[in-house]
Every structure is written in structure tokens, then in C-alpha cells.
Scaffold this active site. Sequence first.
Site, PDB file in Angstrom:
ATOM      1  CB  ILE A  51      -0.943   0.012   1.228  1.00  0.00           C
ATOM      2  CG1 ILE A  51      -1.969  -1.125   1.129  1.00  0.00           C
ATOM      3  CG2 ILE A  51      -1.654   1.362   1.348  1.00  0.00           C
ATOM      4  CD1 ILE A  51      -2.889  -1.019  -0.064  1.00  0.00           C
ATOM      5  CB  CYS A  52       4.010   2.116   1.759  1.00  0.00           C
ATOM      6  SG  CYS A  52       5.197   3.480   1.879  1.00  0.00           S
ATOM      7  CB  SER A 195      -8.594  14.843  12.710  1.00  0.00           C
ATOM      8  OG  SER A 195      -8.443  14.443  14.064  1.00  0.00           O
ATOM      9  CB  ILE A 198      -5.021   8.724   6.489  1.00  0.00           C
ATOM     10  CG1 ILE A 198      -3.919   7.663   6.542  1.00  0.00           C
ATOM     11  CG2 ILE A 198      -5.801   8.597   5.175  1.00  0.00           C
ATOM     12  CD1 ILE A 198      -4.437   6.230   6.570  1.00  0.00           C
ATOM     13  CB  ALA A 282      -9.486   9.287   6.884  1.00  0.00           C
ATOM     14  N   GLY A 284      -9.310   5.026  10.399  1.00  0.00           N
ATOM     15  CA  GLY A 284      -8.425   3.991  10.905  1.00  0.00           C
ATOM     16  C   GLY A 284      -8.280   2.814   9.965  1.00  0.00           C
ATOM     17  CG  HIS A 457      23.115  30.858  11.675  1.00  0.00           C
ATOM     18  ND1 HIS A 457      21.862  31.154  12.163  1.00  0.00           N
ATOM     19  CD2 HIS A 457      23.568  31.979  11.054  1.00  0.00           C
ATOM     20  CE1 HIS A 457      21.581  32.411  11.852  1.00  0.00           C
ATOM     21  NE2 HIS A 457      22.601  32.932  11.176  1.00  0.00           N
TER      22      HIS A 457
END
Length: 478
Positions: A51-52, A195, A198, A282, A284, A457
Site C-alpha cells: 500500500i505504501c 483527523s 491520513i 479516514a 483507521g 546556521h
Amino acid sequence: MAANVSPTPTKDTDFDVVVIGGGPGGYVAAIRAAQLKMKVAVVESTHLGGICLNWGCIPTKALLRSAEINHLLHHLDEFGFAADNIRFDLDKIVKRSRAVAQQLASGVGHLLKKNKVPVFDGHGKLAGVAGDKRKVEVSKDGKPVAMLTAKHVILATGARARVLPGLEPDGRLIWSYREAMVPTSMPKKLLVIGSGAIGIEFASFYRNLGAEVTVAEVVDRILPVEDEEIAAFARKQFEKQGMRIITGAKIGTPERKGETATVTIESGGKSETLEFDRIISAVGIVGNVENIGLEGTKVVVEKTHVLIDGFCRTGEPGVYAIGDIAGAPWLAHKASHEGVLCVEKIAGKDVHPIDWTNIPGCTYCRPQVASVGWTEARARKEGREVRVGRFPFIGNGKAIAMGEPEGMAKTVFDAKTGELLGAHLVGAEVTEMIQGYVIARTLETTEVELMHTVFPHPTVSETMHEAVLSAWGQTIHF
């Protein structure tokens, strides 16, 4: 999507290790096993990379990059530029995302071939034992095509989106993550239910491309696994962008009306009925534990996930589980790490058990969110006396020069020992910065080493140093 699994390059069916699943956990485990001179095979039914690579981490980042560019193009005046008639081609955005996914998925096949790892195209499941070895049945279209044997079997079957009653994706009005990644048109009014990482990433993508976005979350805040202070900061930024967020929400079943759906949402004692032309669910994921032969074994499944120890061993001798099937955190890099650790333990290497608190979490919204270790609330709940440091990006020269002054670095230390218990970031490119704190936790450094580390820096990473100094009242630039 058609399978991109390479044909089996060998008729041999006896191995040291068989990995069921070719995602970021499975293929990495297989490659590491090959490097350790073990005879290993992968069984994959759909697409290498899991899936990734195909429908998750990688293609969504390509989409989010396009949304980020769209945002910048609409703020050119801040940088001394001007452009007229700025517009985007949604089809091209989606096409690029799919091409990126395909390129990397194809690369996985090349890596396995390079390491001489055969890939069996089919569905793998445990099928009993043969002497001191386990049997793995490979089937295609419901018909057995091969029977493999191995002393060790690694389950890396991943997970899928959780589906709630009444919110079943229909590919038209209600989307899962798959439909949300390949839109044919831009929704005008979008509801995102959930929230977590995903949900927030999709909300950020569509909002930055101009959609009216509402996020509904059942708990009392967004990004529930993140530090509460960081989540609150992120929420303010999302709301400044025009995103509407409803927490503590009770969400009714959508009522479809032609090309739109109405949803009743209750929150804070108030109820309102809103209309949307698309809804993304979305809420879970659930582990892919079905039909992989766990019945009759000592493998324990709890809340759709396989229980493992710190070396990825299940309750069944010779059977291991890695990645999403093995539970939270549901992250590709966690799966890959577990794959390597699991194989090295099998090979007899001296390895330490996995510490899941050292797995960084990243959310690629705008602004980005990243963290590692305990939240402040968790540290206090564990009874630790803590020192907390904070440093805002508005005090950082590079962040201001980039036009990205909205952000914060936060550190949580044990006040007595100086142990870095957790670190939390929100702002531009923090997903690239969090690794510094991850290394610090892995090496078990204290505040002393971090204070004496020289940060370059000008960089945004200087905020990380200042957040450490802040915990001991030594902040320089704020």
C-alpha cells in the site's frame, strides 16, 4: 490495479524464510535475509511495494507536493513575483502521482531480482507443518499453484481501511483513500471524517487546491496521537487556511441526494445538517489477518492485529509478524525496521528488541507535524518530573527568510536524569528534522550532549537546539 509481481524465477519450493507480503516490511525483510545468505522467497498477490508505494506514503506525497506548489503560486507577491491566470490540471497532478508510485514499485521488483529473491505471484497462507518446517500454500484465483516450505515464515500482509456502517465507500460520493488519490474532478465541498495522519493529509491537499474542507473528528481534538499542544497549534494554522474543524463530533449517516450528500453533525450540544459533494472516510485501519492460515495456531489476534514480542515473534514457533498487521504505529519505516530486526534475530545476530517509542511519526500536511517518544501528557502520566522546552519558528532566521514563520519545536525531558523523553515539531520541513531527535533518543543522549551539539546556521534545525536550551531556561534567541 494489475499486479506488478514478477514471475517466479525458480521451481525450488524449499526455503529458510518465506515472507508473505511484499510491502515495505516484507520486501525489506527478504532483501536483508538474502544479504545474510539465507534462502528466502516472497509471496505477493497484488503489487510489490504494498500500500505504501502504490496507494499510500509515496503517491500522497506527490499529491501534497503539487498542492504546496499551488499554494506558493498564489503567494508569489510575498517573494517579489507576479503571475496571471494561475491554474492547475487535476488530471496531470494525478497522473504524476501515479507515475511516481509506479516507478518506485517497479524498483522493488528490480531490488528483489538483484538480490536473487524469487517472488511467487499469489495469495500466501500458513498450511500446517512438514517435519521441522512450516508449509505455505500459494494460490491464484482461489486455486493452489505452489506449496512452499520454510523453517521461518514472516507475516507481512499489511492492513486496509476501516469501514464504518453507513460510511461504506461507493467510489462516487463517499471515498476511501484510494478514490481520494485519483479524483476525476475537484470537489467543491468536502467532508473528511477522521483527523489522524491520513485524514489531515487529504484535508490539507484538497484545501490547498481550493476545496471547501470540513474535518469531523469524534474525539475532542485533531491528530489524537500527537502532543496536545502541537495538535492545537496545527489546528489554528489549518483554520487560518480556511479549513473548518469540528471535534467531539457525532456524525450521522450520509443521506445521498443526486450528486451530493447531507450529513448531520452534532458537537457541543449543537446539531447542524451540512451538504457535501464528496466525503472521505479516514477512520483507521484493520489488519489483514483473515485467510492467512492462523486458525489452529498459537498466533494471537487482538483487535484485528497479531500480537508480537520485541523481536516480532508470534505465539507460534517459527511464525513472525511485521508491519501494519502487527499493530501500531502503522508506518512504513516501522515495518521496514521490524523486517530487518526480525531477520537478523532469526540469523542469530545480537540485536536489541524494538522500542516502538523510538519510531518517529510524520504527517505531511501544511504545516507538517513530526514527533518521537512520549508526549508531555504521557510523561506526566508515567509519573515523571519533567522539563519542557519550546521554541517558535518566528524566532528563527531561516524560517522567516523562507516565509514559513509559523511553527514550533517542543522537547520533553526527565528533570532528574536529563533523558529526552519526547520531541514534537510543527512547521515547514519538520518531517526532515525529526530524525535528529530520533538519533538522540536511540543513542540515549541527555540534554548535555544536545546542548553541546553545534547546529548549522542559518537552518530551521536551530529551533531544535533552542527547544533543548529552553527546557533549562537557556534560550538565546527568544
